[in-house]
Design a protein around this motif. Structure first.
Motif, mmCIF file in Angstrom:
data_model
loop_
_atom_site.group_PDB
_atom_site.id
_atom_site.type_symbol
_atom_site.label_atom_id
_atom_site.label_comp_id
_atom_site.label_asym_id
_atom_site.label_seq_id
_atom_site.Cartn_x
_atom_site.Cartn_y
_atom_site.Cartn_z
ATOM 1 N N SER A 29 0.820 -1.222 0.000
ATOM 2 C CA SER A 29 0.000 0.000 0.000
ATOM 3 C C SER A 29 0.851 1.269 0.000
ATOM 4 C CB SER A 29 -0.945 -0.006 1.205
ATOM 5 O OG SER A 29 -0.201 0.017 2.413
ATOM 6 N N VAL A 30 2.127 1.176 0.419
ATOM 7 C CA VAL A 30 3.012 2.351 0.430
ATOM 8 C C VAL A 30 4.175 2.168 -0.549
ATOM 9 C CG1 VAL A 30 2.412 3.055 2.761
ATOM 10 C CG2 VAL A 30 4.255 1.401 2.429
ATOM 11 N N PHE A 61 2.792 7.398 5.810
ATOM 12 C CA PHE A 61 2.303 7.607 7.173
ATOM 13 C C PHE A 61 2.831 8.934 7.759
ATOM 14 C CE2 PHE A 61 3.063 2.959 6.667
ATOM 15 C CZ PHE A 61 1.750 2.594 6.466
ATOM 16 N N LYS A 62 2.493 10.034 7.102
ATOM 17 C CA LYS A 62 3.038 11.338 7.486
ATOM 18 C C LYS A 62 2.735 11.708 8.936
ATOM 19 C CE LYS A 62 4.127 14.279 3.616
ATOM 20 N NZ LYS A 62 3.951 15.622 3.045
ATOM 21 N N SER A 63 1.597 11.265 9.436
ATOM 22 C CA SER A 63 1.246 11.600 10.814
ATOM 23 C C SER A 63 2.253 11.018 11.808
ATOM 24 C CB SER A 63 -0.163 11.108 11.140
ATOM 25 O OG SER A 63 -0.250 9.703 10.980
ATOM 26 N N LEU A 64 2.802 9.832 11.492
ATOM 27 C CA LEU A 64 3.809 9.228 12.361
ATOM 28 C C LEU A 64 5.105 10.028 12.332
ATOM 29 C CD1 LEU A 64 3.292 5.412 11.641
ATOM 30 C CD2 LEU A 64 2.478 6.738 13.593
ATOM 31 N N TRP A 65 5.497 10.486 11.153
ATOM 32 C CA TRP A 65 6.702 11.300 11.050
ATOM 33 C C TRP A 65 6.523 12.621 11.800
ATOM 34 C CZ3 TRP A 65 11.251 9.797 8.745
ATOM 35 C CH2 TRP A 65 11.206 8.620 8.002
ATOM 36 N N GLU A 66 5.352 13.209 11.692
ATOM 37 C CA GLU A 66 5.095 14.474 12.376
ATOM 38 C C GLU A 66 5.147 14.321 13.886
ATOM 39 O OE1 GLU A 66 1.371 15.557 10.736
ATOM 40 O OE2 GLU A 66 2.202 16.324 8.846
ATOM 41 N N SER A 67 4.754 13.134 14.385
ATOM 42 C CA SER A 67 4.805 12.900 15.827
ATOM 43 C C SER A 67 6.221 12.568 16.296
ATOM 44 C CB SER A 67 3.853 11.755 16.207
ATOM 45 O OG SER A 67 4.272 10.534 15.619
ATOM 46 N N ALA A 68 7.088 12.096 15.388
ATOM 47 C CA ALA A 68 8.442 11.699 15.758
ATOM 48 C C ALA A 68 9.443 12.844 15.665
ATOM 49 C CB ALA A 68 8.905 10.535 14.882
ATOM 50 N N PHE A 69 9.112 13.897 14.892
ATOM 51 C CA PHE A 69 10.036 15.012 14.684
ATOM 52 C C PHE A 69 9.363 16.336 15.013
ATOM 53 C CE2 PHE A 69 11.950 11.710 12.142
ATOM 54 C CZ PHE A 69 13.317 11.959 12.208
ATOM 55 N N ILE A 75 10.503 20.968 7.053
ATOM 56 C CA ILE A 75 11.674 20.504 6.307
ATOM 57 C C ILE A 75 11.398 19.145 5.664
ATOM 58 C CG2 ILE A 75 14.076 19.743 6.549
ATOM 59 C CD1 ILE A 75 14.431 21.883 8.684
ATOM 60 N N LEU A 76 10.597 18.324 6.325
ATOM 61 C CA LEU A 76 10.272 17.005 5.787
ATOM 62 C C LEU A 76 9.003 17.010 4.931
ATOM 63 C CD1 LEU A 76 11.034 14.706 8.875
ATOM 64 C CD2 LEU A 76 12.462 15.109 6.866
ATOM 65 N N GLY A 77 8.461 18.187 4.689
ATOM 66 C CA GLY A 77 7.182 18.258 3.988
ATOM 67 C C GLY A 77 7.187 17.628 2.615
ATOM 68 N N ASP A 78 8.237 17.874 1.841
ATOM 69 C CA ASP A 78 8.326 17.325 0.481
ATOM 70 C C ASP A 78 9.422 16.272 0.376
ATOM 71 O OD1 ASP A 78 6.286 18.984 -0.555
ATOM 72 O OD2 ASP A 78 7.709 20.661 -0.650
ATOM 73 N N ALA A 79 9.779 15.664 1.472
ATOM 74 C CA ALA A 79 10.878 14.696 1.477
ATOM 75 C C ALA A 79 10.523 13.428 0.698
ATOM 76 C CB ALA A 79 11.237 14.323 2.916
ATOM 77 N N LYS A 80 11.557 12.831 0.117
ATOM 78 C CA LYS A 80 11.442 11.541 -0.556
ATOM 79 C C LYS A 80 12.230 10.512 0.245
ATOM 80 C CE LYS A 80 9.310 13.453 -4.064
ATOM 81 N NZ LYS A 80 7.865 13.233 -4.317
ATOM 82 N N LEU A 81 11.631 9.343 0.411
ATOM 83 C CA LEU A 81 12.261 8.286 1.202
ATOM 84 C C LEU A 81 12.368 7.005 0.386
ATOM 85 C CD1 LEU A 81 13.204 7.102 4.000
ATOM 86 C CD2 LEU A 81 10.808 6.447 4.345
ATOM 87 N N GLY A 82 13.560 6.419 0.396
ATOM 88 C CA GLY A 82 13.780 5.099 -0.179
ATOM 89 C C GLY A 82 14.338 4.189 0.896
ATOM 90 N N ALA A 83 14.129 2.892 0.763
ATOM 91 C CA ALA A 83 14.573 1.987 1.820
ATOM 92 C C ALA A 83 14.915 0.610 1.271
ATOM 93 C CB ALA A 83 13.493 1.858 2.905
ATOM 94 N N PHE A 84 15.888 -0.025 1.921
ATOM 95 C CA PHE A 84 16.248 -1.417 1.643
ATOM 96 C C PHE A 84 16.565 -2.073 2.968
ATOM 97 C CE2 PHE A 84 19.607 -4.587 1.310
ATOM 98 C CZ PHE A 84 19.019 -5.505 0.451
ATOM 99 N N SER A 85 16.104 -3.298 3.159
ATOM 100 C CA SER A 85 16.419 -4.006 4.398
ATOM 101 C C SER A 85 16.520 -5.504 4.141
ATOM 102 C CB SER A 85 15.354 -3.738 5.477
ATOM 103 O OG SER A 85 14.117 -4.322 5.128
ATOM 104 N N ILE A 86 17.280 -6.163 5.002
ATOM 105 C CA ILE A 86 17.399 -7.621 4.971
ATOM 106 C C ILE A 86 17.325 -8.124 6.409
ATOM 107 C CG2 ILE A 86 19.930 -7.461 4.942
ATOM 108 C CD1 ILE A 86 19.858 -10.097 3.297
#
Length: 232
Positions: A29-30, A61-69, A75-86
């Motif tokens: 979904s994201v 989940f912008k609401s979670l980011w807003e509660s964490a920062f 500054i994070l309003g138009d941020a782009k996020l990429g991720a990789f994990s194992i």
């Protein structure tokens, strides 16, 4: 020869369908793709590995980011996020004698790499300036997950990882190499003073060459999943 043939066939049958490949449905979904591979070692024990990838896109989940920062200047309003994990894990099946089925407890370790692209806007009466910032954050966590896996039909399985809290550490570096005059430096420093997080330490440096942000310290996360799988 006949005995050897029977033993060989029996051994092959014992090894049949000890593998399970799964797709986690929730991250789709994201825009995140998470694939898992599980192999049974015996009726109570298996090893499982997860690879997850998310291309650069808007923050989920912008609401979670807003509660964490604390981010009064967006500054994070138009941020782009990429991720990789194992994430490798060991699963202990407790409640069932059939392989790859039932309630399980799974200790795990996770490595994650996050890429972030954003900008700081300097908007004065006589000029408008944008300072692009980009970089990566690496996080290592370990924890224990609990869940249940069901057999839905022939070779089709449903895996619900109910919850898997993890705790570890992070380090990251983000840079914006843009020449700044004295007035621009003051404005950028002011905005960064109001940008903070209760989840990690952020070191901020501003000079005539641009901006550098460094993160370090503890890092926490929660794993969960609802995966559909095929056994082979």
């Amino acid at each position: 020869m006949l005995t050897l043939g029977i033993c060989t066939i029996s051994g092959l049958k014992a090894q049949e369908k000890s593998n399970l490949i799964k797709l986690n449905l929730w991250p789709l979904s994201v825009g995140n793709i998470a694939l898992e591979y599980e192999r049974s070692l015996n009726e109570h024990l298996s090893i499982n590995g997860t690879i997850s990838y998310r291309p650069n896109a808007n923050l989920p989940f912008k609401s979670l980011w807003e509660s964490a920062f604390d981010d009064d200047n967006n500054i994070l309003g138009d941020a782009k996020l990429g991720a990789f994990s194992i994430t490798p894990e060991v699963r202990f099946y407790i409640s069932n004698k059939e392989v790859l089925k039932g309630f399980y407890i799974a200790p795990f370790v996770k490595y994650a790499n996050y890429s972030v692209h954003t900008q700081i806007t300097v908007d004065e009466s006589n000029y408008h300036r944008e300072v692009p910032i980009s970089g990566t954050l690496n996080a290592f966590t370990a924890g224990v997950a609990v869940g249940n896996q069901w057999k839905l039909g022939q070779n089709i399985y449903l895996d619900w990882r109910i919850v898997g809290p993890g705790y570890g550490f992070n380090n990251g570096k983000f840079e914006g190499k843009t020449p700044l005059n004295a007035d621009e430096q003051r404005e950028v420093k002011r905005q960064l003073e109001e940008f903070d997080s209760n989840l990690m330490k952020i070191k901020k440096e501003v000079n005539a060459d641009g901006v550098t942000l460094s993160t370090s310290g503890p890092f926490a996360g929660i794993r969960t999943a609802l995966s559909i799988g095929y056994r082979f």
